[in-house]
Write a protein that holds these residues in place. Structure first.
Motif, PDB file in Angstrom:
ATOM      1  N   MET A  87       0.805  -1.198   0.037  1.00  0.00           N
ATOM      2  CA  MET A  87      -0.089  -0.079   0.113  1.00  0.00           C
ATOM      3  C   MET A  87       0.869   1.098  -0.015  1.00  0.00           C
ATOM      4  SD  MET A  87      -2.928  -0.867   2.818  1.00  0.00           S
ATOM      5  CE  MET A  87      -3.522   0.636   2.497  1.00  0.00           C
ATOM      6  N   ASN A  88       2.025   1.008   0.127  1.00  0.00           N
ATOM      7  CA  ASN A  88       3.090   2.104   0.344  1.00  0.00           C
ATOM      8  C   ASN A  88       2.439   3.243   1.255  1.00  0.00           C
ATOM      9  OD1 ASN A  88       5.132   1.861  -1.642  1.00  0.00           O
ATOM     10  ND2 ASN A  88       3.471   2.425  -3.261  1.00  0.00           N
ATOM     11  N   ALA A  89       2.076   2.481   2.571  1.00  0.00           N
ATOM     12  CA  ALA A  89       1.298   3.231   3.741  1.00  0.00           C
ATOM     13  C   ALA A  89       2.376   4.141   4.569  1.00  0.00           C
ATOM     14  CB  ALA A  89       0.634   2.307   4.663  1.00  0.00           C
ATOM     15  N   LYS A  90       2.275   5.306   4.849  1.00  0.00           N
ATOM     16  CA  LYS A  90       3.099   6.157   5.715  1.00  0.00           C
ATOM     17  C   LYS A  90       2.397   6.360   6.977  1.00  0.00           C
ATOM     18  CE  LYS A  90       6.172   9.847   4.707  1.00  0.00           C
ATOM     19  NZ  LYS A  90       6.486  10.762   3.740  1.00  0.00           N
ATOM     20  N   ASN A  91       1.280   6.772   6.950  1.00  0.00           N
ATOM     21  CA  ASN A  91       0.604   7.248   8.203  1.00  0.00           C
ATOM     22  C   ASN A  91      -0.315   6.034   8.828  1.00  0.00           C
ATOM     23  OD1 ASN A  91      -0.033   8.867  10.245  1.00  0.00           O
ATOM     24  ND2 ASN A  91      -1.555   9.880   9.428  1.00  0.00           N
ATOM     25  N   THR A  92       0.041   5.462   9.966  1.00  0.00           N
ATOM     26  CA  THR A  92      -0.972   4.160  10.112  1.00  0.00           C
ATOM     27  C   THR A  92      -1.067   4.417  11.573  1.00  0.00           C
ATOM     28  OG1 THR A  92       0.848   3.092  10.902  1.00  0.00           O
ATOM     29  CG2 THR A  92       0.308   3.084   8.545  1.00  0.00           C
ATOM     30  N   MET A  93      -2.142   3.486  12.173  1.00  0.00           N
ATOM     31  CA  MET A  93      -2.825   3.453  13.481  1.00  0.00           C
ATOM     32  C   MET A  93      -2.814   1.968  13.890  1.00  0.00           C
ATOM     33  SD  MET A  93      -6.277   4.528  14.961  1.00  0.00           S
ATOM     34  CE  MET A  93      -6.224   6.397  14.122  1.00  0.00           C
ATOM     35  N   GLU A  94      -2.411   1.744  15.089  1.00  0.00           N
ATOM     36  CA  GLU A  94      -3.011   0.520  15.762  1.00  0.00           C
ATOM     37  C   GLU A  94      -3.637   0.490  16.929  1.00  0.00           C
ATOM     38  OE1 GLU A  94      -0.576  -3.043  15.280  1.00  0.00           O
ATOM     39  OE2 GLU A  94      -0.247  -3.093  17.369  1.00  0.00           O
ATOM     40  N   ILE A  95      -4.672  -0.221  17.083  1.00  0.00           N
ATOM     41  CA  ILE A  95      -5.573  -0.368  18.276  1.00  0.00           C
ATOM     42  C   ILE A  95      -5.182  -1.778  19.039  1.00  0.00           C
ATOM     43  CG2 ILE A  95      -7.759   0.170  19.504  1.00  0.00           C
ATOM     44  CD1 ILE A  95      -8.484   1.931  17.139  1.00  0.00           C
ATOM     45  N   GLY A  96      -4.507  -1.811  20.029  1.00  0.00           N
ATOM     46  CA  GLY A  96      -4.217  -3.200  20.657  1.00  0.00           C
ATOM     47  C   GLY A  96      -3.173  -3.497  20.312  1.00  0.00           C
ATOM     48  N   PHE A 168      -3.543   3.331   6.794  1.00  0.00           N
ATOM     49  CA  PHE A 168      -3.674   2.043   6.971  1.00  0.00           C
ATOM     50  C   PHE A 168      -4.101   2.005   8.678  1.00  0.00           C
ATOM     51  CE2 PHE A 168      -2.077  -1.770   9.026  1.00  0.00           C
ATOM     52  CZ  PHE A 168      -3.051  -2.928   8.386  1.00  0.00           C
ATOM     53  N   ILE A 169      -5.056   1.307   9.049  1.00  0.00           N
ATOM     54  CA  ILE A 169      -5.241   1.081  10.422  1.00  0.00           C
ATOM     55  C   ILE A 169      -5.481  -0.394  10.792  1.00  0.00           C
ATOM     56  CG2 ILE A 169      -6.888   1.825  12.369  1.00  0.00           C
ATOM     57  CD1 ILE A 169      -7.624   4.357  10.548  1.00  0.00           C
ATOM     58  N   PHE A 170      -4.961  -0.902  11.753  1.00  0.00           N
ATOM     59  CA  PHE A 170      -5.129  -2.144  12.339  1.00  0.00           C
ATOM     60  C   PHE A 170      -5.934  -2.245  13.587  1.00  0.00           C
ATOM     61  CE2 PHE A 170      -3.077  -6.161  14.258  1.00  0.00           C
ATOM     62  CZ  PHE A 170      -3.965  -6.999  13.758  1.00  0.00           C
ATOM     63  N   VAL A 171      -6.774  -2.883  13.809  1.00  0.00           N
ATOM     64  CA  VAL A 171      -7.798  -3.032  14.945  1.00  0.00           C
ATOM     65  C   VAL A 171      -7.843  -4.574  15.448  1.00  0.00           C
ATOM     66  CG1 VAL A 171     -10.078  -2.407  16.015  1.00  0.00           C
ATOM     67  CG2 VAL A 171      -9.316  -1.202  14.036  1.00  0.00           C
ATOM     68  N   ASP A 172      -7.114  -4.321  16.743  1.00  0.00           N
ATOM     69  CA  ASP A 172      -6.925  -5.799  17.413  1.00  0.00           C
ATOM     70  C   ASP A 172      -7.095  -5.596  19.048  1.00  0.00           C
ATOM     71  OD1 ASP A 172      -6.367  -8.449  17.993  1.00  0.00           O
ATOM     72  OD2 ASP A 172      -4.206  -8.316  17.507  1.00  0.00           O
ATOM     73  N   ALA A 173      -8.141  -5.108  19.430  1.00  0.00           N
ATOM     74  CA  ALA A 173      -8.403  -4.778  20.808  1.00  0.00           C
ATOM     75  C   ALA A 173      -9.780  -5.360  21.169  1.00  0.00           C
ATOM     76  CB  ALA A 173      -8.052  -3.384  21.008  1.00  0.00           C
ATOM     77  N   ASP A 174     -10.470  -4.557  21.999  1.00  0.00           N
ATOM     78  CA  ASP A 174     -11.786  -5.004  22.541  1.00  0.00           C
ATOM     79  C   ASP A 174     -12.724  -5.076  21.856  1.00  0.00           C
ATOM     80  OD1 ASP A 174     -11.060  -2.316  22.242  1.00  0.00           O
ATOM     81  OD2 ASP A 174     -12.817  -1.487  24.071  1.00  0.00           O
TER      82      ASP A 174
END
Ligand SMILES: C[S@@+](CC[C@H](N)C(=O)[O-])C[C@H]1O[C@@H](n2cnc3c(N)ncnc32)[C@H](O)[C@@H]1O
Length: 256
Positions: A87-96, A168-174
């Protein structure tokens, strides 16, 4: 044994591949993963030999932790790493974050000036994996925030400058909050960007009868996962792709 008719390959059950395989086809199951041996084969052949030393170190640290069941699997880590690069991602987020295996997989895939806004209610576990992350030279890409993710997301969304800013955002929490996250994340991810929700097959329980025996925590979150899957399938702001990687990952690409 395989036959090719009209360009479609059909495997014919034989005495050798047995009744289990025949039944596999009967139910229209398309997954190639027919056994744990096959999964171990994938890990041994394609995943572990290519796993960066820092990810191996972090995985081994995590193995000794009592909650190690929560970690992202090595094959899923490899998938996330490849996805972020494609994706050539640059600004990302991760929850969990837990001890940081998926975080490190993402950080290693980002360019040197890439960023991950990482949130978790527990800093202690993040700090267990932090030495391995620091050794790999990617810690400067990570902005770790300790605390529940929802208030952080509310704060982000209150600034219009953050809208459509994440690749890109990865969600792995509640799991009981995934739909609440989705309501906010959809405005924070850019059009063409991806939100990946983890555990969307929830230990296979999504396809099990409601009265089937299952662990207490699986049963507890099952209805939330079912509700999420239906909501994502009905959400016309996104295109979705359900992958049977790890415990199930749903990729959601924002289209408007
Ligand atoms: C399945 S683990 C994450 C695994 C991680 N992605 C990895 O690769 O090892 C789930 C994490 O979500 C965190 N968590 C639970 N509720 C949360 C919340 N409301 N906000 C942020 N993090 C939360 C937990 O502390 C836990 O570390």
């Amino acid at each position: 044994m395989e036959t090719a008719a009209a360009g479609v390959k059909t495997e014919i059950p034989t005495a050798e591949n047995g009744a289990q395989k025949a039944r596999h086809q009967e139910v229209g199951h398309k997954s190639l993963l027919q056994s744990d041996e096959l999964y171990q084969y994938i890990l041994k052949t394609s995943v572990y030999p290519r796993e960066p030393a820092s990810m191996k170190e972090l995985r081994e640290i995590t193995t000794k932790h009592p909650w190690n069941l929560m970690t992202t699997s090595a094959d899923e880590g490899m998938f996330l790493n490849m996805l972020v690069k494609l994706m050539n991602a640059k600004n990302t987020m991760e929850i969990g974050v837990y001890t940081g295996y998926s975080l490190l997989a993402t950080a290693l895939a980002l360019p040197d000036d890439g960023k991950i806004l990482a949130m978790d209610i527990n800093r202690e576990n993040y700090e267990l994996g932090l030495p391995a992350i620091q050794k790999s030279g990617v810690a400067h890409k990570i902005d770790f925030r300790e605390g529940p993710a929802l208030p952080f997301l509310d704060e982000l969304i209150s600034d219009e400058g953050n809208h459509g800013s994440f690749d890109f955002i990865f969600v792995d929490a509640d799991k009981d909050n995934y739909l609440n996250y989705h309501r906010l994340l959809i405005d924070l991810v850019k059009i063409g960007g991806v939100i990946a929700y983890d555990n969307t097959l929830w230990n296979g329980s999504v396809a099990a009868p409601a009265d089937a025996p299952m662990r207490k925590y699986i049963r507890h979150y099952r209805d939330f996962v079912l509700e999420l899957n239906e909501a994502l399938a009905a959400d016309h702001r996104i295109e979705i792709c359900q992958l049977p990687v790890g415990d199930g990952v749903t990729l959601c690409r924002r289209i408007n």
